[in-house]
Scaffold this active site. Structure first.
Site, PDB file in Angstrom:
ATOM      1  N   TYR A 119       0.852  -1.194   0.000  1.00 17.23           N
ATOM      2  CA  TYR A 119       0.000   0.000   0.000  1.00 17.23           C
ATOM      3  C   TYR A 119       0.885   1.241   0.000  1.00 17.23           C
ATOM      4  O   TYR A 119       1.861   1.317   0.749  1.00 17.23           O
ATOM      5  CB  TYR A 119      -0.893   0.009   1.251  1.00 17.23           C
ATOM      6  CG  TYR A 119      -1.745   1.257   1.350  1.00 17.23           C
ATOM      7  CD1 TYR A 119      -3.010   1.292   0.776  1.00 17.23           C
ATOM      8  CD2 TYR A 119      -1.271   2.398   2.005  1.00 17.23           C
ATOM      9  CE1 TYR A 119      -3.780   2.446   0.849  1.00 17.23           C
ATOM     10  CE2 TYR A 119      -2.046   3.547   2.074  1.00 17.23           C
ATOM     11  CZ  TYR A 119      -3.299   3.564   1.496  1.00 17.23           C
ATOM     12  OH  TYR A 119      -4.059   4.697   1.564  1.00 17.23           O
ATOM     13  N   GLU A 207      -3.539   7.480  -4.242  1.00 16.65           N
ATOM     14  CA  GLU A 207      -3.527   6.206  -3.514  1.00 16.65           C
ATOM     15  C   GLU A 207      -3.255   5.057  -4.472  1.00 16.65           C
ATOM     16  O   GLU A 207      -3.976   4.886  -5.459  1.00 16.65           O
ATOM     17  CB  GLU A 207      -4.881   5.996  -2.816  1.00 16.65           C
ATOM     18  CG  GLU A 207      -4.885   4.790  -1.905  1.00 16.65           C
ATOM     19  CD  GLU A 207      -6.215   4.618  -1.190  1.00 16.65           C
ATOM     20  OE1 GLU A 207      -7.264   4.595  -1.874  1.00 16.65           O
ATOM     21  OE2 GLU A 207      -6.209   4.515   0.047  1.00 16.65           O
TER      22      GLU A 207
END
Ligand code: ADP
Ligand code: MG
Length: 398
Positions: A119, A207
């Site tokens: 992530y 993101e």
């Protein structure tokens, strides 16, 4: 403003980030040709909607056993069949709400051999007043769960705006993501690229979930979600072109035409306020008295009668609105202009719900006079507290 995954990848690619080859399509006939242009043998058919959680999402029309919104296909025929099944249908994910979003575009992408899913996001960290990387080795799945259950697995690296991404920052990020050898070298190149894209394009969020380490040890951006700061969009006509209004709230689109700061919310009291601070305070006080605002709406400092009329119409067009609170402190904004706008809008669209008006400031007497003489059924209020109480009461009785 948000954009689709494939658009975000194009933007990142233009800065040199490693992304897979892919083709965006809007009709199922294009699927076969799109897949044929990719290297294969694995293809991924990805729903393009402005919401995450697509992989685990379900299509409303297809039944519980159908595959989700991101599908791996092992042949061109399978990819084309998946595209046909997905396009035009409604995808429900954790982020869309139960009504889901209609899939009008697909991205057919080269399949990657994934060793690890990581992530990575970049955001404005207000606690330190800096742009920061937020990374975790636990990518691919619900990052909110990771944050809740194992917060130590999330690492934040704030960037000094004078220095940009330093060698120490790269080291910290590589260590946090456990990147070694080729992957660490890719990280060294990638982090500054992402930071540059973020700052130059005035993003508010970038993101990448997941960022992957492939079986060959290299990094790749596998998913990308980007939001831009609306106040800086005037500097980026290339980004504005990527806007997909079918993904946006119709009321917010209408509001943006009139340059109104409007955000749709879930409650039932429509608010028309001037100034962001007063708008926040108005929403707070409505909640304090036990109700929920239907929107945030700041008509701004020097709104014209036309703008006020448009704002009022947007509020009344929302079927969830069971009462309206107009709360204006006329400093630069004149109370008579607000009053004229409200009266004009009501004459045009009618008023089916209670309306509480609290005016204070420049030309307040004239404003009150315009409203009193309009024949409208308005509940007058003396101050903010009184106004909030009155509208909450009117809505609960209505
Ligand atoms: P979402 O976050 O909306 O579910 P993603 O783009 O993250 O969508 O895709 C979900 C999952 O699908 C990823 O975590 C990854 O495991 C897999 N996936 C996505 N794109 C590819 C690809 N090009 N190759 C292989 N697997 C992929
Ligand atoms: Mg994802």
């Amino acid at each position: 403003m948000n954009i689709h995954e494939y658009q975000a990848k194009q933007v990142l690619k233009s800065y040199g980030a490693p992304v897979a080859e892919g083709v965006a399509i809007m009709s199922a006939d294009e699927a076969e040709k799109a897949a044929k242009s990719l290297p294969g043998p694995l293809y991924v058919v990805k729903s393009q909607i402005h919401a995450g959680g697509r992989g685990k999402g379900k299509f409303k029309e297809l039944g519980p056993d159908a595959k989700g919104g991101v599908r791996l296909a092992k042949s061109i025929e399978d990819a084309a069949a998946d595209a046909k099944e997905m396009l035009g249908h409604t995808l429900v994910t954790k982020q869309t709400g139960p009504e889901g979003k209609q899939v009008g575009r697909l991205y057919i992408e080269d399949g990657a051999d994934i060793a690890r899913e990581l992530y990575l996001s970049i955001l404005v960290d207000r606690t330190v007043g800096r742009v920061a990387f937020v990374v975790s080795t636990e990518g691919g799945m619900d990052i909110e769960t990771v944050a809740e259950e194992t917060p130590d697995k999330i690492v934040t690296v704030a960037i000094d705006p004078d220095k940009g991404v330093t060698a120490d920052d790269v080291k910290a990020l590589n260590a946090a993501l456990k990147l070694e050898d080729e992957a660490a070298k890719d990280g060294e190149a990638l982090f500054p690229i992402l930071y540059k894209a973020f700052t130059e394009k005035d993003m508010s969020l970038l993101e990448i979930n997941p960022l992957i380490v492939m079986e060959n040890g290299r990094l790749r951006v596998l998913d990308a979600k980007v939001s831009f700061d609306n106040n800086a969009l005037f500097r980026h006509p290339d980004i504005v072109e990527l806007r997909d209004t079918t993904e946006e709230d119709a009321k917010e689109i209408e509001a943006s035409k009139y340059d109104l700061a409007y955000v749709a919310l879930d409650g039932n009291i429509g608010c028309m306020v001037n100034g962001a601070g007063l708008a926040m305070a108005t929403m707070d006080i409505i909640k304090l008295y036990g109700a929920e605002p239907a929107n945030f709406l700041d008509v701004g400092g020097g709104a014209s009668k036309e703008k006020v009329t448009a704002a009022f119409k947007i509020i009344t067009a929302d079927p969830n609105v069971k009462g309206i609170l107009v709360n204006i402190f006329g400093g630069i904004m004149r109370c008579d202009v607000i009053a004229e706008g409200v009266v004009a809008a009501v004459k045009e669209v009618g008023l089916k719900v209670p309306l509480v008006v609290r005016l204070e400031g420049t030309n307040v007497e004239l404003g009150k006079k315009i409203i009193n003489e309009s024949g409208l059924n308005v509940i007058a209020a003396d101050d903010l507290d009184d106004a909030a109480k009155k509208i909450v009461k009117a809505v609960s009785e209505g």
